[in-house]
Scaffold this active site. Structure first.
Site, PDB file in Angstrom:
ATOM      1  N   ASN A 253      79.303  77.913  34.898  1.00 50.59           N
ATOM      2  CA  ASN A 253      78.336  77.550  33.966  1.00 50.59           C
ATOM      3  C   ASN A 253      77.687  76.407  34.248  1.00 50.59           C
ATOM      4  OD1 ASN A 253      77.150  76.722  31.592  1.00 50.59           O
ATOM      5  ND2 ASN A 253      78.665  77.324  30.158  1.00 50.59           N
TER       6      ASN A 253
ATOM      7  N   ARG B 135      75.687  74.330  32.660  1.00 54.74           N
ATOM      8  CA  ARG B 135      75.681  73.448  31.731  1.00 54.74           C
ATOM      9  C   ARG B 135      77.376  72.575  31.568  1.00 54.74           C
ATOM     10  NH1 ARG B 135      73.138  75.644  26.324  1.00 54.74           N
ATOM     11  NH2 ARG B 135      73.030  73.247  25.998  1.00 54.74           N
ATOM     12  N   CYS B 136      77.987  73.089  32.233  1.00 51.25           N
ATOM     13  CA  CYS B 136      79.309  72.496  32.190  1.00 51.25           C
ATOM     14  C   CYS B 136      79.580  71.364  33.256  1.00 51.25           C
ATOM     15  CB  CYS B 136      80.528  73.444  32.257  1.00 51.25           C
ATOM     16  SG  CYS B 136      82.040  72.761  32.434  1.00 51.25           S
ATOM     17  N   SER B 137      79.917  70.038  33.109  1.00 50.80           N
ATOM     18  CA  SER B 137      79.898  69.228  34.174  1.00 50.80           C
ATOM     19  C   SER B 137      81.223  69.478  35.140  1.00 50.80           C
ATOM     20  CB  SER B 137      80.193  67.732  33.614  1.00 50.80           C
ATOM     21  OG  SER B 137      81.457  67.782  32.893  1.00 50.80           O
TER      22      SER B 137
END
Length: 114
Positions: free
Chosen positions: A8, A10-12
């Site tokens: 994903n 958007r996930c760090s």
């Protein structure tokens, strides 16, 4: 070596795990943005089995959809069904190689499969 990451962007933590894979010499990385191209229930079950994780250990319990559907995390079959229907519930990132699979939280766990 081939590695696949259920990613994903958007996930760090997912970005960090992907960076580890991409920075490792000799690793060919396949990125599966699992929110755009969700794995099937059978694929989720197989990868979790490879990782030695029960569905209840790999579900994002804090996601709004978990509350909305009243997810019973004590029933693995129900959790698998929910993950297949709502892939946002799959804990991320998941890294898969010929050596096995791991939920890479923290991202450094990906190194164990390289």
């Amino acid at each position: 070596m081939k590695a696949t990451i259920w990613h994903n962007p958007r996930c760090s933590k997912s970005r960090q795990a992907l960076a580890i894979l991409e920075e490792t010499p000799g690793v060919a990385v396949t990125v599966l943005e699992y929110l755009k191209t969700p794995p099937t229930r059978a694929e989720i079950a197989a990868v979790l089995a490879q990782a030695g994780a029960r569905p209840s250990q790999a579900v994002r319990k804090g996601e709004a959809v978990a509350r909305e559907i009243g997810l019973d995390t004590g029933d693995d079959a129900t959790v698998l069904d929910a993950m297949a229907q709502h892939p946002i519930l799959i804990e991320r990132p998941v890294v898969i190689t010929d050596k096995g699979a791991v939920i890479a939280r923290p991202p450094e766990k990906a190194r164990a499969l390289l």
